[in-house]
Design an enzyme around this catalytic site. Structure first.
Site, PDB file in Angstrom:
ATOM      1  CB  ILE A 149      -1.179   0.046   1.003  1.00  0.00           C
ATOM      2  CG1 ILE A 149      -0.293  -0.101   2.853  1.00  0.00           C
ATOM      3  CG2 ILE A 149      -1.856  -1.076   0.838  1.00  0.00           C
ATOM      4  CD1 ILE A 149      -1.073   0.082   3.812  1.00  0.00           C
ATOM      5  CG  ASP A 150      -0.212   4.446  -2.558  1.00  0.00           C
ATOM      6  OD1 ASP A 150       0.396   3.529  -3.180  1.00  0.00           O
ATOM      7  OD2 ASP A 150      -1.070   4.981  -3.019  1.00  0.00           O
ATOM      8  CE  LYS A 151       7.433   8.395   3.037  1.00  0.00           C
ATOM      9  NZ  LYS A 151       8.753   8.848   2.856  1.00  0.00           N
ATOM     10  NE  ARG A 256      -3.064   8.195  -4.155  1.00  0.00           N
ATOM     11  CZ  ARG A 256      -1.744   8.728  -4.476  1.00  0.00           C
ATOM     12  NH1 ARG A 256      -0.801   7.377  -4.280  1.00  0.00           N
ATOM     13  NH2 ARG A 256      -1.346   9.798  -4.963  1.00  0.00           N
TER      14      ARG A 256
END
Length: 324
Positions: A149-151, A256
């Site tokens: 998953i994204d930062k 997103r």
């Protein structure tokens, strides 16, 4: 009176005094010469806490020794490990096959070639396992990565501890049978819907995004990859909404992108805004949280799942939007 070098073993343990010619020498050089060892073994003994100077364990290879002090090897001395840097409360579950971690925002899941960040979640999780489960045969050189998953995104991530677990989980991800549910705070008030598109690395504006079905590149190859996001509206707020997103596919930045393309970018989004005309609600990060994760356990074959509430910053903003 200066102590003399003693090269005898006492009680089966070699004990010696450091001679004058090694006064001020590095500890690794001293161990190598005293015990007639290769450099590698000398340094390993130091690193694993087997070298004692005047009764004190010294694990610094560059330590400067003093003539006349006693150097001793304690071969049964266990290696001391530093306390893991990963907050134990973030470790949701671990066993011989997997570890599940509630990733905080601001930490990368895995290293990225364009970043020099070293404290990535996979490395911190492996460090934790080696400290808390030191005898496990599944302490691999690295954890098996099956998703990320994204930062900025917080929430549940699973890593594999064995090759068999990595293979089993990877097959489930490819089959889209993994249960993944995300919470997001978004601008505006979207409708419940299922978003099905093809996401390409470049949608024509230099950013990842959806492309029309049947789009091809110069080579005649179809652009984009199939992406499916199911959106459920949980609560309508002031100028915003709390939504749940269940994803069948796991394309890069999928949630997103999809929420932005239907006109409701996530609060805190800095990349995928795509002409949103309304006033952006400020936030310190992208307000996206991986709330639920479920799969068939690669060891037991039984279904397992975990649910974790959003982090404090997410909940604080949610409360503020409710009050407004």
């Amino acid at each position: 009176m200066e102590k003399q070098s003693d090269n005898s073993n006492t009680g089966g343990q070699p004990e010696r005094f450091i001679p004058t010619e090694l006064d001020g020498a590095r500890l690794d050089k001293t161990v190598k010469q005293h015990f007639q060892l290769p450099w590698g073994k000398a340094r390993t003994w130091i690193d694993t806490g087997k070298v004692f100077i005047d009764g004190n364990c010294v694990s610094d290879q560059a330590f400067s020794v003093t003539a006349g002090t006693r150097i001793e090897l304690r071969m049964s001395q266990p290696k001391t490990r530093p306390e893991p840097r990963l907050d134990p409360q973030l470790v949701v579950h671990f066993d011989a096959e997997v570890i599940v971690v509630n990733k905080p925002s601001g930490v990368m899941t895995v290293p990225h070639p364009e970043s020099d960040e070293e404290e990535t979640l996979d490395r911190l999780a492996l460090e934790y396992l080696r400290a808390k489960d030191p005898k496990a045969v599944s302490n691999r050189a690295s954890l098996g990565v099956v998703h990320r998953i994204d930062k900025d995104t917080s929430g549940l991530v699973v890593f594999a501890r064995t090759y068999a677990a990595l293979k089993a989980l990877s097959e489930q991800f490819r089959a889209h049978s993994i249960e993944r549910r995300y919470l997001a705070l978004v601008h505006g008030r979207p409708k419940a819907q299922s978003i099905v598109t093809r996401i390409a690395r470049d949608a024509g504006d230099g950013l990842r995004g959806s492309v029309p079905e049947g789009s091809v590149n110069k080579m005649g190859e179809e652009l984009g990859r199939h992406a499916v996001t199911h959106v459920e509206v949980l609560e309508k707020l002031e100028g915003s909404s709390l939504v749940a997103c269940r994803i069948e596919t796991g394309r890069t930045h999928q949630i997103r992108i999809h929420l932005s393309e239907i006109g409701h970018p996530i609060i805190g989004e800095k990349v995928y805004v795509r002409g949103f005309a309304g006033e952006l609600i400020p936030a310190g990060r992208t307000m996206l949280h991986a709330e639920r994760l479920g799969f068939i356990h690669p060891g037991s074959g039984e279904p397992v799942s975990w649910t974790e509430a959003p982090s404090k910053d997410f909940q604080k903003l949610l409360r503020a939007l409710k009050r407004a």
